[in-house]
Design a protein around this motif. Structure first.
Motif, PDB file in Angstrom:
ATOM      1  N   ALA A 334       0.831  -1.200   0.000  1.00 44.56           N
ATOM      2  CA  ALA A 334       0.000   0.000   0.000  1.00 44.56           C
ATOM      3  C   ALA A 334       0.870   1.257   0.000  1.00 44.56           C
ATOM      4  CB  ALA A 334      -0.932  -0.006   1.210  1.00 44.56           C
ATOM      5  N   ALA A 335       1.952   1.236   0.778  1.00 45.29           N
ATOM      6  CA  ALA A 335       2.851   2.391   0.837  1.00 45.29           C
ATOM      7  C   ALA A 335       3.504   2.656  -0.511  1.00 45.29           C
ATOM      8  CB  ALA A 335       3.915   2.165   1.910  1.00 45.29           C
ATOM      9  N   MET A 336       3.937   1.607  -1.192  1.00 39.61           N
ATOM     10  CA  MET A 336       4.565   1.774  -2.508  1.00 39.61           C
ATOM     11  C   MET A 336       3.569   2.314  -3.517  1.00 39.61           C
ATOM     12  SD  MET A 336       7.221  -1.435  -2.910  1.00 39.61           S
ATOM     13  CE  MET A 336       6.072  -2.733  -2.479  1.00 39.61           C
ATOM     14  N   ARG A 337       2.319   1.870  -3.438  1.00 45.40           N
ATOM     15  CA  ARG A 337       1.285   2.369  -4.341  1.00 45.40           C
ATOM     16  C   ARG A 337       1.037   3.851  -4.104  1.00 45.40           C
ATOM     17  NH1 ARG A 337      -3.531   4.575  -3.176  1.00 45.40           N
ATOM     18  NH2 ARG A 337      -3.814   3.036  -1.520  1.00 45.40           N
ATOM     19  N   VAL A 338       0.963   4.276  -2.827  1.00 41.86           N
ATOM     20  CA  VAL A 338       0.768   5.689  -2.513  1.00 41.86           C
ATOM     21  C   VAL A 338       1.932   6.522  -3.040  1.00 41.86           C
ATOM     22  CG1 VAL A 338       0.620   7.361  -0.624  1.00 41.86           C
ATOM     23  CG2 VAL A 338      -0.693   5.240  -0.498  1.00 41.86           C
ATOM     24  N   LYS A 339       3.148   6.030  -2.860  1.00 44.67           N
ATOM     25  CA  LYS A 339       4.332   6.727  -3.358  1.00 44.67           C
ATOM     26  C   LYS A 339       4.290   6.870  -4.879  1.00 44.67           C
ATOM     27  CE  LYS A 339       8.635   8.292  -3.442  1.00 44.67           C
ATOM     28  NZ  LYS A 339       8.925   9.709  -3.110  1.00 44.67           N
ATOM     29  N   GLU A 340       3.851   5.849  -5.568  1.00 39.03           N
ATOM     30  CA  GLU A 340       3.726   5.905  -7.034  1.00 39.03           C
ATOM     31  C   GLU A 340       2.709   6.953  -7.460  1.00 39.03           C
ATOM     32  OE1 GLU A 340       2.731   1.938  -8.125  1.00 39.03           O
ATOM     33  OE2 GLU A 340       4.770   1.157  -7.783  1.00 39.03           O
ATOM     34  N   TRP A 341       1.620   7.088  -6.699  1.00 40.50           N
ATOM     35  CA  TRP A 341       0.613   8.083  -7.041  1.00 40.50           C
ATOM     36  C   TRP A 341       1.156   9.498  -6.847  1.00 40.50           C
ATOM     37  CZ3 TRP A 341      -5.124   6.695  -5.635  1.00 40.50           C
ATOM     38  CH2 TRP A 341      -5.454   5.476  -6.250  1.00 40.50           C
TER      39      TRP A 341
END
Length: 482
Positions: A334-341
């Motif tokens: 989830a953290a990596m997805r938020v960072k990508e956004w």
């Protein structure tokens, strides 16, 4: 008492805890990445036994007098009050949600059980004279609220105690049995809650809990012995549930990309403080977390600076420490997805005002200025610690932008003009609008839910009970001699 060592979450079926010969999954704390327990996954046969159990018990549970159901729910609230800190620490450990937030969640859960107990005594109907029709001059009807039978409660990770209470409480208050499928990320707190309910006097056959993956949910959803599905989660999963459900009632409390409007006449210091507090609590993992902030062009620079000041005051760190404001998100993916956004928004032209960095499952509270409409942080649900500031020139533009979403859960509007506030509130396509507050405000006795892709039905014990009961009518026809 909750233990502090290695824990185990188990299915609860037919009055027994399943403890042997099952596939297990390791449970890790998202903040420390340490192993804190394991969960035992239910088999297909386990789910079948759970369905049989709650189906066969539904008439017995429906026959329990409402005052007894109320007493059990209020006893559960009392026990939860006694163990408030223990439950709060377990949620923080399992989810990475700061202790100050989990203590609040337990308080709300206590209130939800108390409210459900009160509503158990208010299953009222009506008396309807028939003479409104020429054919009904010798007839009278009475209506009653009766339980639907079996309620399937499928819950998410972000409020793993209170959202379970919001399903079990009203369901049992109405006289139903429940089959619970909690989020796979938060099964420890669900297990402890079932133990507490049994201690409070919950009938063993009134509830079953199964743990597992998607196929467990599918097996429950498509089963004709289930009368109502109460699901809180994402849009994709909800659409799949609707396809599988068949002829049964489906209640959906889904997501949002909540908007808050800051008009030029508002108290922007107060607005900035509230946006900082409610945009980053639980690392933004709330369906109504502040996500899109539309700010009048004339005050956007001042508001941005004020918001940055407030966000930089937030303490990031160990969720078990009492002064932590922001912990981590549910896991590293989830953290990596938020960072990508965040990175996508910057590539499309947004400016990072503060934050934007990631370490493990922790993402810094991030403010983005003016991301374009097509960026994911604007058009989708972030479910992470990001707020985006977008300037507007006219209030009509702000309303249009706030409504330009597939979601419609809640919104906020800051203004000192009461007529303007109601004008905006009436034009926003949302389930709820908060005047001089952000989108992220709800009380557990209020009707909570959205429109469009934000769901169907309303939470809050009184309103959930309406959907977890049927209206039964009994007609008395008088003789012609009367």
């Amino acid at each position: 008492m909750l233990k502090t060592n290695f824990r185990k979450s188990q299915p609860y079926i037919q009055g027994e805890w399943i403890s042997v010969e099952r596939e297990t999954v390791t449970i890790t704390s998202p903040y420390t990445n340490e192993v804190i327990g394991e969960q035992l996954l239910a088999t297909e046969e386990d789910v079948e036994k759970a369905l049989v159990s709650v189906y066969e018990a539904k008439k017995e549970i429906a026959a329990i007098p409402s005052h007894k159901r109320a007493k059990i729910l209020k006893r559960a609230a009392y026990l939860l009050e006694e163990r408030k800190e223990e439950f709060a620490k377990l949620i923080s450990l399992e989810l990475g949600k700061p202790l100050k937030n989990t203590l609040d969640e337990v308080s709300r859960s206590i209130e939800t059980f108390e409210l459900s107990g009160e509503e158990a005594k208010r299953l009222i109907g009506e008396t309807l004279p028939g003479d409104a029709s020429e054919r009904g001059t010798k007839a009278i009807a009475s209506t009653f609220r009766v339980p639907v039978g079996v309620v399937a409660a499928i819950t998410p990770f972000n409020a793993p105690l209170n959202l379970v209470c919001h399903k079990i409480g009203p369901a049992f208050a109405a006289g139903n049995t429940v089959i619970l499928k909690p989020s796979s990320q938060t099964t420890l707190v669900a297990t402890e809650l079932i133990k507490l309910l049994l201690e409070a006097g919950f009938p063993e056959n009134a509830i079953s809990m199964v743990l597992g993956r998607r196929e467990v949910v599918q097996q429950i959803v498509k089963d004709d012995r289930v009368n109502v599905i109460s699901f809180t989660g994402g849009t994709v999963a909800s659409r799949n549930i609707c396809k599988l459900a068949g002829m049964k009632k489906v209640l959906l409390e889904l997501g949002g990309n909540a908007a808050t409007i800051i008009h030029d006449d508002s108290d922007i210091t107060r607005a900035a403080k509230m946006c900082a507090k409610t945009g980053f609590s639980n690392s933004g993992q709330s369906c109504i977390s502040v996500q899109r902030i539309y700010v009048h062009q004339s005050i956007v620079d001042k508001f941005t600076n004020l918001l940055k000041e407030e966000v930089l005051k937030l303490k990031i760190g160990d969720p078990l420490l009492p002064d932590t404001d922001v912990g981590c998100v549910v896991d590293q993916n989830a953290a990596m997805r938020v960072k990508e956004w965040i990175e996508e928004a910057v590539e499309l032209g947004a400016k990072v005002i503060c934050g934007g960095n990631r370490s493990g499952a922790t993402v810094e509270p991030t403010i983005l200025l003016n991301p374009p409409k097509k960026s994911k942080v604007i058009c989708e649900e972030v479910f992470g610690p990001i707020v985006s500031i977008v300037p507007y020139e006219t209030i009509e533009e702000a309303i249009e932008e706030a409504n330009d979403s597939s979601f419609g859960l809640q919104a906020g509007i800051f203004t000192n003009q009461i007529d303007l506030a109601y004008k905006v509130a009436n034009k926003l396509d949302m389930g709820g609008v908060v005047i001089n507050g952000t989108s992220n405000f709800r009380l557990d006795h209020w009707p909570y839910g959205g429109v469009k892709d934000s769901g169907i039905g309303r939470e809050g014990p009184r309103y959930a009970i309406e959907d977890m009961t049927e209206t039964k009518m009994i007609v008395l026809q008088l003789s012609d001699n009367d």
